[in-house]
Design a protein around this motif. Structure first.
Motif, PDB file in Angstrom:
ATOM      1  N   VAL A  53     -23.648 119.125 -40.285  1.00 31.92           N
ATOM      2  CA  VAL A  53     -23.749 119.282 -38.810  1.00 31.92           C
ATOM      3  C   VAL A  53     -24.551 118.095 -38.156  1.00 31.92           C
ATOM      4  N   PRO A  54     -23.980 117.680 -37.079  1.00 30.56           N
ATOM      5  CA  PRO A  54     -24.553 116.463 -36.284  1.00 30.56           C
ATOM      6  C   PRO A  54     -26.235 116.880 -35.974  1.00 30.56           C
ATOM      7  N   PRO A  55     -26.995 116.018 -36.114  1.00 33.20           N
ATOM      8  CA  PRO A  55     -28.532 116.451 -36.093  1.00 33.20           C
ATOM      9  C   PRO A  55     -28.891 117.075 -34.460  1.00 33.20           C
ATOM     10  N   SER A  56     -28.146 116.364 -33.553  1.00 39.79           N
ATOM     11  CA  SER A  56     -28.231 116.931 -32.355  1.00 39.79           C
ATOM     12  C   SER A  56     -28.009 118.419 -32.174  1.00 39.79           C
ATOM     13  N   MET A  57     -27.397 118.959 -33.143  1.00 37.11           N
ATOM     14  CA  MET A  57     -27.371 120.638 -33.093  1.00 37.11           C
ATOM     15  C   MET A  57     -28.577 121.250 -33.571  1.00 37.11           C
ATOM     16  N   GLY A  58     -29.433 120.438 -34.107  1.00 39.86           N
ATOM     17  CA  GLY A  58     -30.572 120.940 -34.501  1.00 39.86           C
ATOM     18  C   GLY A  58     -30.549 121.882 -35.648  1.00 39.86           C
ATOM     19  N   TRP A  68     -38.628 115.986 -43.448  1.00 32.32           N
ATOM     20  CA  TRP A  68     -38.674 114.881 -42.623  1.00 32.32           C
ATOM     21  C   TRP A  68     -38.755 115.382 -41.213  1.00 32.32           C
ATOM     22  N   ALA A  69     -38.147 116.258 -40.865  1.00 35.20           N
ATOM     23  CA  ALA A  69     -38.401 116.818 -39.452  1.00 35.20           C
ATOM     24  C   ALA A  69     -39.726 117.256 -39.072  1.00 35.20           C
ATOM     25  N   ALA A  70     -40.362 118.096 -39.813  1.00 34.82           N
ATOM     26  CA  ALA A  70     -41.565 118.482 -39.981  1.00 34.82           C
ATOM     27  C   ALA A  70     -42.535 117.209 -39.779  1.00 34.82           C
ATOM     28  N   LYS A  71     -42.604 116.308 -40.407  1.00 31.94           N
ATOM     29  CA  LYS A  71     -43.326 115.276 -40.323  1.00 31.94           C
ATOM     30  C   LYS A  71     -43.178 114.508 -39.208  1.00 31.94           C
ATOM     31  N   VAL A  72     -41.875 114.129 -38.888  1.00 29.94           N
ATOM     32  CA  VAL A  72     -41.693 113.369 -37.337  1.00 29.94           C
ATOM     33  C   VAL A  72     -42.002 114.153 -36.066  1.00 29.94           C
ATOM     34  N   ALA A  73     -41.894 115.494 -36.229  1.00 33.87           N
ATOM     35  CA  ALA A  73     -42.196 116.485 -35.051  1.00 33.87           C
ATOM     36  C   ALA A  73     -43.804 116.435 -34.819  1.00 33.87           C
ATOM     37  N   GLU A  74     -44.525 116.063 -35.532  1.00 33.71           N
ATOM     38  CA  GLU A  74     -46.000 115.997 -35.437  1.00 33.71           C
ATOM     39  C   GLU A  74     -46.558 114.937 -34.653  1.00 33.71           C
ATOM     40  N   PHE A  75     -45.440 113.959 -34.300  1.00 32.92           N
ATOM     41  CA  PHE A  75     -46.106 112.959 -33.500  1.00 32.92           C
ATOM     42  C   PHE A  75     -45.711 112.997 -32.020  1.00 32.92           C
ATOM     43  N   ASP A  76     -46.354 112.103 -31.174  1.00 35.86           N
ATOM     44  CA  ASP A  76     -46.356 112.026 -29.808  1.00 35.86           C
ATOM     45  C   ASP A  76     -45.572 110.505 -29.569  1.00 35.86           C
ATOM     46  N   ASP A  98     -31.541 108.337 -37.733  1.00 34.61           N
ATOM     47  CA  ASP A  98     -30.047 109.147 -37.711  1.00 34.61           C
ATOM     48  C   ASP A  98     -30.209 110.587 -38.014  1.00 34.61           C
ATOM     49  N   TYR A  99     -31.126 110.880 -38.984  1.00 30.24           N
ATOM     50  CA  TYR A  99     -31.219 112.271 -39.535  1.00 30.24           C
ATOM     51  C   TYR A  99     -31.549 113.202 -38.531  1.00 30.24           C
ATOM     52  N   LEU A 100     -32.291 112.942 -37.620  1.00 30.56           N
ATOM     53  CA  LEU A 100     -32.944 113.778 -36.703  1.00 30.56           C
ATOM     54  C   LEU A 100     -32.561 113.540 -35.205  1.00 30.56           C
ATOM     55  N   PHE A 101     -32.850 114.370 -34.686  1.00 30.85           N
ATOM     56  CA  PHE A 101     -32.442 114.085 -32.709  1.00 30.85           C
ATOM     57  C   PHE A 101     -33.829 114.779 -32.044  1.00 30.85           C
ATOM     58  N   ALA A 102     -34.037 116.175 -31.946  1.00 29.12           N
ATOM     59  CA  ALA A 102     -34.816 116.660 -30.976  1.00 29.12           C
ATOM     60  C   ALA A 102     -36.235 116.268 -31.299  1.00 29.12           C
ATOM     61  N   GLU A 103     -36.430 115.897 -32.492  1.00 30.50           N
ATOM     62  CA  GLU A 103     -37.955 115.590 -32.981  1.00 30.50           C
ATOM     63  C   GLU A 103     -38.348 113.925 -32.501  1.00 30.50           C
ATOM     64  N   TRP A 104     -37.231 113.464 -32.102  1.00 30.38           N
ATOM     65  CA  TRP A 104     -37.554 112.071 -31.552  1.00 30.38           C
ATOM     66  C   TRP A 104     -37.649 112.032 -29.987  1.00 30.38           C
ATOM     67  N   ARG A 127     -34.187  99.252 -30.228  1.00 35.52           N
ATOM     68  CA  ARG A 127     -34.131  99.486 -28.856  1.00 35.52           C
ATOM     69  C   ARG A 127     -32.942 100.328 -28.534  1.00 35.52           C
ATOM     70  N   LEU A 128     -31.923 100.087 -28.753  1.00 40.92           N
ATOM     71  CA  LEU A 128     -30.307 100.469 -28.089  1.00 40.92           C
ATOM     72  C   LEU A 128     -30.439 101.994 -28.879  1.00 40.92           C
ATOM     73  N   VAL A 129     -30.893 101.946 -30.223  1.00 38.02           N
ATOM     74  CA  VAL A 129     -30.680 103.117 -31.025  1.00 38.02           C
ATOM     75  C   VAL A 129     -31.914 104.288 -30.224  1.00 38.02           C
ATOM     76  N   ALA A 130     -32.960 103.710 -29.980  1.00 35.97           N
ATOM     77  CA  ALA A 130     -34.058 104.609 -29.489  1.00 35.97           C
ATOM     78  C   ALA A 130     -33.618 105.170 -28.354  1.00 35.97           C
ATOM     79  N   ALA A 131     -33.082 104.225 -27.452  1.00 36.43           N
ATOM     80  CA  ALA A 131     -32.500 104.779 -26.049  1.00 36.43           C
ATOM     81  C   ALA A 131     -31.540 105.983 -26.278  1.00 36.43           C
ATOM     82  N   GLU A 132     -30.664 106.075 -27.242  1.00 34.99           N
ATOM     83  CA  GLU A 132     -29.787 107.121 -27.578  1.00 34.99           C
ATOM     84  C   GLU A 132     -30.712 108.395 -27.970  1.00 34.99           C
ATOM     85  N   LEU A 133     -31.755 108.165 -28.655  1.00 39.40           N
ATOM     86  CA  LEU A 133     -32.411 109.110 -29.183  1.00 39.40           C
ATOM     87  C   LEU A 133     -33.548 109.763 -27.999  1.00 39.40           C
TER      88      LEU A 133
END
Ligand SMILES: Cc1cc2nc3c(=O)[nH]c(=O)nc-3n(C[C@H](O)[C@H](O)[C@H](O)COP(=O)(O)O)c2cc1C
Length: 195
Positions: A53-58, A68-76, A98-104, A127-133
């Motif tokens: 399922v695409p990561p944007s669906m969570g 990975w999601a739990a670790k990334v979610a920890e940060f601001d 690419d693995y995650l969406f909401a966490e970024w 920078r382009l990838v980050a903008a999409e996230l």
């Protein structure tokens, strides 16, 4: 206090990225306005994206994705330490993004690149990838040269001038991480009031 990850963006045996990330983390660790943690994507052993399922669906099904999601979610905010491979970032870092969406989303990001011309082409792509996230990327970046900041292209000896660029980048990143945190907090409040 905001929490910021220093993400090691290469996984190659003998990589230069780890020494660069440690230098970032050591300097950042002297600050009192944010907490910093080294996050090495190699330790998460992410295969090439294998979520149906695409990561944007969570809907993260795999254990490695959830970890990975739990670790990334920890940060601001995040400092992405990236090599340049064929004028882009490493596939490992792109895959980890690419693995995650909401966490970024609605977080801040800064970049430290290294390569023959400071990893600048890799950072421009990121920078382009980050903008999409939906990440807010700060202007100042650190550009380390394989020829002048590494002895024999492998032993990291950064020029003194890079400390100033790193400090400026971190100043911007900490303040944008704070701003994005209050944005996330206020939009959460708006959702609570609407429901
Ligand atoms: C597959 C590959 C492609 C590369 N392509 C580039 C490039 O396009 N531009 C550049 O400046 N350096 C390039 N390099 C050199 C890397 O920037 C340098 O080896 C750097 O140390 C790689 O980061 P790492 O040691 O953390 O893996 C390349 C290296 C590899 C392994």
């Amino acid at each position: 206090m905001v929490k910021i990850a220093v993400v090691v963006g290469s996984t190659r045996p003998g990589r230069n990225g780890e020494a660069v990330a440690r230098w970032v983390h050591d300097l950042a660790g002297k600050r009192t306005d944010a907490r910093f943690e080294l996050v090495d994507i190699a330790t998460y052993e992410l295969p090439l994206l294998d979520e149906p399922v695409p990561p944007s669906m969570g809907r993260y099904g795999k254990e490695h994705t959830q970890r990975w999601a739990a670790k990334v979610a920890e940060f601001d905010g995040y400092v992405f330490v990236t090599p340049e491979y064929n004028h882009g970032p490493s596939a490992a870092l792109k895959n980890a993004l690419d693995y995650l969406f909401a966490e970024w989303n609605n977080k801040a990001a800064g970049f430290v690149g290294y390569g023959s011309v400071g990893g600048t082409r890799a950072v421009e792509q990121l920078r382009l990838v980050a903008a999409e996230l939906q990440m807010a990327t700060v202007r100042t970046q650190v550009a380390l040269s394989l020829f002048t900041d590494f002895e024999n292209l492998s032993t990291f000896r950064p020029g003194d001038q890079h400390e100033m660029a790193l400090t400026t980048m971190l100043d911007q990143l900490v303040s944008w991480s704070q701003a994005m945190k209050s944005l996330r907090d206020s939009s959460r409040m708006a959702t609570v009031y609407q429901s």
